[in-house]
Design an enzyme around this catalytic site. Structure first.
Site, mmCIF file in Angstrom:
data_model
loop_
_atom_site.group_PDB
_atom_site.id
_atom_site.type_symbol
_atom_site.label_atom_id
_atom_site.label_comp_id
_atom_site.label_asym_id
_atom_site.label_seq_id
_atom_site.Cartn_x
_atom_site.Cartn_y
_atom_site.Cartn_z
ATOM 1 C CE LYS A 92 126.230 4.454 0.630
ATOM 2 N NZ LYS A 92 126.913 3.158 0.405
ATOM 3 C CD GLU A 94 127.581 -12.908 -1.215
ATOM 4 O OE1 GLU A 94 127.581 -13.339 -0.050
ATOM 5 O OE2 GLU A 94 127.607 -13.639 -2.216
ATOM 6 C CG ASP A 115 131.603 -1.124 1.312
ATOM 7 O OD1 ASP A 115 130.436 -0.831 1.657
ATOM 8 O OD2 ASP A 115 132.190 -2.120 1.746
ATOM 9 C CG PHE A 132 121.725 7.598 4.250
ATOM 10 C CD1 PHE A 132 122.672 6.601 4.120
ATOM 11 C CD2 PHE A 132 121.933 8.796 3.576
ATOM 12 C CE1 PHE A 132 123.796 6.784 3.344
ATOM 13 C CE2 PHE A 132 123.057 8.985 2.791
ATOM 14 C CZ PHE A 132 123.995 7.984 2.676
ATOM 15 N N GLY A 133 121.541 5.915 7.486
ATOM 16 C CA GLY A 133 122.541 5.106 8.171
ATOM 17 C C GLY A 133 122.772 5.566 9.597
ATOM 18 C CB THR A 188 124.815 3.590 -4.564
ATOM 19 O OG1 THR A 188 124.015 3.521 -3.382
ATOM 20 C CG2 THR A 188 124.518 4.898 -5.286
ATOM 21 C CE LYS A 236 126.305 12.641 5.262
ATOM 22 N NZ LYS A 236 125.273 11.639 5.019
#
Length: 193
Positions: free
Chosen positions: A12, A39, A68, A148-149, A7, A172
């Site tokens: 992360k 990718e 992922d 984030f995200g 990452t 979290k």
């Protein structure tokens, strides 16, 4: 042991570093080593994680850890899923993705969702994967500034009604999808499996 993290996401990296702090591991980011981007074109979270971990192992020669993560919303038949980071388009940012998600589920009878993380650890012995899931609901509006995200929209079922973005990192990490996958990975490292 040196462990290379695939990452480049600072959020992360911080989460991983906190979870692995008590182990004798020297964490290095792929970005610090000039590793090329991989990718993420696999059809599954596991496929993307494995692809990144293998590529990083090949590039560095060191054990590598990739992940992922996807947000699976039941009202959207599991979308955005593997495309969570690119939900609003390939050049979208987190805010664009959150805005699209809220628009897509406006008026949906159910807001149930889950975060799913697949970690892939690659070393000379091959690739092993570790899964983590956190069930919850998508809020009707953003709340909180941490994380984030999609964190400001996700209310975990095990929580107290706050979104991930309203929690401290420690809170979290105790219940998150990534935390659960990391726990499985750490148990595997400690047991020597």
């Amino acid at each position: 042991m040196r462990l290379v993290l695939a990452t480049r996401n600072p959020g992360k990296i911080a989460e991983l570093a906190a979870r692995l702090a008590d182990l004798d591991i020297d964490l290095v980011s792929a970005a610090d080593l000039g590793a090329p981007e991989v990718e993420e074109d696999a059809d599954t979270l596991a496929g993307n994680a494995e692809k990144k971990a293998r590529a990083l192992l090949d590039f560095t020669g060191s054990p590598s850890l990739a992940d992922d993560t996807g947000l699976e919303v039941d009202a959207l038949d599991g979308a955005p899923g593997v495309r969570s980071a690119r939900y609003a388009g390939d050049d979208a940012d987190d805010e664009d993705n959150r805005r699209k998600l809220l628009a897509d589920i406006a008026g949906a009878p159910s807001r149930t969702a889950r975060f799913r993380t697949v970690l892939a650890y690659a070393d000379a012995d091959g690739v092993r994967t570790f899964d983590g899931v956190c069930e919850g609901l998508i809020a009707t509006e953003e709340s909180g500034t941490a994380g984030f995200g999609y964190d400001s929209l996700f209310r975990p079922a095990q929580g107290d009604g706050r979104t991930f973005a309203e929690m401290t990192a420690e809170e979290k990490n105790r219940i998150s999808h990534r935390g659960r996958a990391l726990d499985a990975f750490v148990r595997s490292l400690r047991s020597g499996e």
